[in-house]
Each structure stands twice: as C-alpha cells, then as structure tokens.
Design a protein around this motif. Structure first.
Motif, PDB file in Angstrom:
ATOM      1  N   UNK A  33       0.786  -1.225  -0.013  1.00 16.27           N
ATOM      2  CA  UNK A  33       0.026   0.153  -0.010  1.00 16.27           C
ATOM      3  C   UNK A  33       0.807   1.229   0.046  1.00 16.27           C
ATOM      4  N   UNK A  34       0.171   2.363  -0.588  1.00 12.40           N
ATOM      5  CA  UNK A  34       1.278   3.803  -0.527  1.00 12.40           C
ATOM      6  C   UNK A  34       1.082   4.216   0.696  1.00 12.40           C
ATOM      7  N   UNK A  35       0.510   3.578   1.698  1.00 14.12           N
ATOM      8  CA  UNK A  35       0.548   4.225   3.162  1.00 14.12           C
ATOM      9  C   UNK A  35       0.654   3.220   3.977  1.00 14.12           C
ATOM     10  N   UNK A  36       0.963   3.584   5.491  1.00 17.55           N
ATOM     11  CA  UNK A  36       0.979   2.462   6.578  1.00 17.55           C
ATOM     12  C   UNK A  36      -0.269   3.005   7.391  1.00 17.55           C
ATOM     13  N   UNK A  44      -8.408   5.416  13.549  1.00 14.19           N
ATOM     14  CA  UNK A  44      -7.478   4.780  12.890  1.00 14.19           C
ATOM     15  C   UNK A  44      -6.437   6.036  12.353  1.00 14.19           C
ATOM     16  N   UNK A  45      -5.076   5.710  12.263  1.00 17.81           N
ATOM     17  CA  UNK A  45      -4.120   6.468  12.106  1.00 17.81           C
ATOM     18  C   UNK A  45      -3.345   5.966  10.824  1.00 17.81           C
ATOM     19  N   UNK A  46      -3.211   7.130   9.784  1.00 16.93           N
ATOM     20  CA  UNK A  46      -2.720   6.661   8.563  1.00 16.93           C
ATOM     21  C   UNK A  46      -1.497   7.632   8.272  1.00 16.93           C
ATOM     22  N   UNK A  47      -0.231   7.092   7.720  1.00 15.52           N
ATOM     23  CA  UNK A  47       0.928   7.888   7.507  1.00 15.52           C
ATOM     24  C   UNK A  47       1.364   7.567   6.049  1.00 15.52           C
ATOM     25  N   UNK A  48       1.490   8.886   5.218  1.00 18.76           N
ATOM     26  CA  UNK A  48       1.719   8.845   3.908  1.00 18.76           C
ATOM     27  C   UNK A  48       3.171   9.411   3.672  1.00 18.76           C
ATOM     28  N   UNK A  49       4.109   8.834   3.124  1.00 18.93           N
ATOM     29  CA  UNK A  49       5.346   9.531   2.751  1.00 18.93           C
ATOM     30  C   UNK A  49       5.271  10.425   1.389  1.00 18.93           C
ATOM     31  N   UNK A  50       5.664  11.660   1.519  1.00 17.40           N
ATOM     32  CA  UNK A  50       5.318  12.410   0.527  1.00 17.40           C
ATOM     33  C   UNK A  50       6.820  13.264   0.181  1.00 17.40           C
ATOM     34  N   UNK A  51       7.256  13.596  -1.133  1.00 17.49           N
ATOM     35  CA  UNK A  51       8.663  14.393  -1.375  1.00 17.49           C
ATOM     36  C   UNK A  51       8.892  15.287  -0.237  1.00 17.49           C
ATOM     37  N   UNK A  52      10.158  15.315   0.161  1.00 12.78           N
ATOM     38  CA  UNK A  52      10.678  16.167   1.178  1.00 12.78           C
ATOM     39  C   UNK A  52      10.549  17.514   0.696  1.00 12.78           C
ATOM     40  N   UNK A  53       9.995  18.430   1.617  1.00 12.38           N
ATOM     41  CA  UNK A  53       9.936  19.808   0.843  1.00 12.38           C
ATOM     42  C   UNK A  53       8.440  20.135   0.699  1.00 12.38           C
ATOM     43  N   UNK A  54       7.656  19.118   0.497  1.00 14.55           N
ATOM     44  CA  UNK A  54       6.160  19.304   0.449  1.00 14.55           C
ATOM     45  C   UNK A  54       5.721  20.330   1.416  1.00 14.55           C
ATOM     46  N   UNK A  55       4.833  21.091   1.018  1.00 16.29           N
ATOM     47  CA  UNK A  55       4.091  22.096   1.804  1.00 16.29           C
ATOM     48  C   UNK A  55       2.568  21.844   2.026  1.00 16.29           C
ATOM     49  N   UNK A  56       1.965  22.205   2.753  1.00 15.35           N
ATOM     50  CA  UNK A  56       0.508  22.101   2.837  1.00 15.35           C
ATOM     51  C   UNK A  56      -0.228  22.447   1.754  1.00 15.35           C
ATOM     52  N   UNK A  57       0.320  23.543   1.209  1.00 14.23           N
ATOM     53  CA  UNK A  57      -0.568  24.088   0.122  1.00 14.23           C
ATOM     54  C   UNK A  57      -0.260  23.175  -1.297  1.00 14.23           C
ATOM     55  N   UNK A 112     -16.311   0.842  18.682  1.00 17.92           N
ATOM     56  CA  UNK A 112     -16.259  -0.617  19.302  1.00 17.92           C
ATOM     57  C   UNK A 112     -16.021  -1.573  18.060  1.00 17.92           C
ATOM     58  N   UNK A 113     -15.652  -1.354  17.052  1.00 14.88           N
ATOM     59  CA  UNK A 113     -15.136  -2.275  16.123  1.00 14.88           C
ATOM     60  C   UNK A 113     -13.881  -2.099  15.269  1.00 14.88           C
ATOM     61  N   UNK A 114     -13.296  -3.224  14.914  1.00 18.83           N
ATOM     62  CA  UNK A 114     -11.930  -3.238  14.062  1.00 18.83           C
ATOM     63  C   UNK A 114     -12.365  -2.997  12.645  1.00 18.83           C
ATOM     64  N   UNK A 115     -11.549  -2.192  11.861  1.00 19.77           N
ATOM     65  CA  UNK A 115     -11.561  -1.974  10.617  1.00 19.77           C
ATOM     66  C   UNK A 115     -10.870  -3.110   9.642  1.00 19.77           C
ATOM     67  N   UNK A 116     -11.253  -3.686   8.702  1.00 21.87           N
ATOM     68  CA  UNK A 116     -10.653  -4.575   7.820  1.00 21.87           C
ATOM     69  C   UNK A 116      -9.485  -3.920   6.958  1.00 21.87           C
ATOM     70  N   UNK A 117      -9.725  -2.622   6.533  1.00 22.82           N
ATOM     71  CA  UNK A 117      -9.195  -1.841   5.619  1.00 22.82           C
ATOM     72  C   UNK A 117      -9.526  -0.467   5.871  1.00 22.82           C
ATOM     73  N   UNK A 118      -8.754   0.557   5.151  1.00 27.47           N
ATOM     74  CA  UNK A 118      -8.925   1.957   5.554  1.00 27.47           C
ATOM     75  C   UNK A 118      -9.931   2.500   4.462  1.00 27.47           C
ATOM     76  N   UNK A 119      -9.641   1.827   3.236  1.00 28.39           N
ATOM     77  CA  UNK A 119     -10.403   2.489   2.049  1.00 28.39           C
ATOM     78  C   UNK A 119     -10.988   1.174   1.340  1.00 28.39           C
ATOM     79  N   UNK A 120     -12.241   1.065   1.074  1.00 28.84           N
ATOM     80  CA  UNK A 120     -13.087  -0.301   0.461  1.00 28.84           C
ATOM     81  C   UNK A 120     -12.214  -0.546  -0.725  1.00 28.84           C
ATOM     82  N   UNK A 121     -11.956  -1.772  -0.860  1.00 29.45           N
ATOM     83  CA  UNK A 121     -11.248  -2.309  -2.092  1.00 29.45           C
ATOM     84  C   UNK A 121      -9.767  -2.499  -1.739  1.00 29.45           C
TER      85      UNK A 121
END
Length: 187
Positions: A33-36, A44-57, A112-121
C-alpha cells in the motif's frame, strides 16, 4: 481456506501453516500500500510519505464522513475512495510533519469495532487476529468508562452472589413505590 469447517478439520500443525501463510500474504499486501496504517477500537491513523519539502498548499486532503482523498495537487491521488466505516468529521484531522509525511487521524463513529481496511477495495486484514493492547479506564471517554465500570461492578456482585446494579435499581423503585402507597399490602 475455503471454509471454516475445512479449517476446523485441520490438525494444529496444519492450522499453524495456514495461519502463517495468510499472515505473510496479508503483510505483503499491506506493505504494498502507498501508506501505513494502524488502529485502536476508537480511531485509525494513516501515514503517507511525500517528497521532502512538500508544503501544505501542495496537498489535497479531503476527509469526509464516508470517504477520503489524499494526494499532491495536480497528480493522481495517493488514496481515494470510500472509507471502510464512517468517521467523526469534527474529531478527524491531518498534519504534514517535517515536510515529508502526512499523518491522518480518523475518529471512528462506531468506536467498538475493528476495520478490515482503510478504504474499501484495498487489501484487508484479518480482524479476528487482532490482539488489542491493554487499556486503562482513564483512557476511555466518560460514557464508555461508565458502562465498563457498571459491567465490572455487576460482574463482582454476581460472583459474590449479590444483586447487580439493575437488581438494586428495581429494589429501590419498588421500595419507593411501597412508601408512596402505604395503603397497599405488598406481602
């Protein structure tokens, strides 16, 4: 394994092999997956690596009650789709850390329930294999904490052969009714 009956019919050693193979496959799918992501019963906490220097905008991050879209502007989204379950919008957030990692916090509507995935599919995990970390009562929100404390009290009362909280409430209601209606014979 095609069915629970087949799995149940295996020897302990065969089950161990099947479980190990399934765990390995699951780990490979999750690593691709492109995320952890990780979860507790409430979030649920998701982390995604993006190119260094990326800004919020430079980012597109859309957290909706039933969907999530994350990516760099002008590019194909890194994540886009329907969430496995609904999230609380007011309690879900995202941050860009060190201009290289997007961290998304999703607060589950049903905590009170576990997710099987973040996004369906996307590849699913086997939620029956999750072993939750021990939590403290102080970690729980007020409503959940009250419910757990009541259950613990009732469990102790039953073990001691004493009335549960519901039994005590009924006894109290009957006693008050008897006091309000002394003309009635309750023997």
């Amino acid at each position: 394994m095609s069915s629970k009956e087949e799995y149940d019919g295996l020897s302990a050693e065969e089950r161990e092999q099947v479980d190990a193979a399934a765990l390995k496959k699951e780990a490979q799918e999750q690593a691709a997956l492109p995320y952890k992501w990780k979860q507790t019963l409430v979030d649920v906490d998701v982390s995604i690596q993006v190119p260094k220097g990326t800004r919020g905008k430079d980012l597109v991050v859309e957290i909706k009650k039933k969907s999530l879209k994350v990516g760099l502007k002008g590019q194909t989204p890194i994540i886009e789709g329907k969430l496995f379950k609904e999230v609380k919008l007011d309690d879900s957030t995202w941050t860009l850390d060190d201009q290289k990692e997007i961290n998304i916090h999703l607060e589950k509507v049903k905590g009170s329930e576990w997710w099987k995935c973040v996004v369906e599919g996307h590849p699913e995990i086997d939620t029956s294999k999750i072993t939750p970390e021990n939590s403290k009562l102080s970690d729980l929100d007020g409503e959940t904490r009250g419910m757990v404390e009541k259950m613990m009290f009732d469990q102790r009362q039953k073990a001691a052969g004493k009335p549960t909280s519901d039994d005590l409430k009924k006894e109290d209601a009957l006693r008050r009714f008897q006091e309000q209606h002394p003309e009635m014979d309750f023997r």
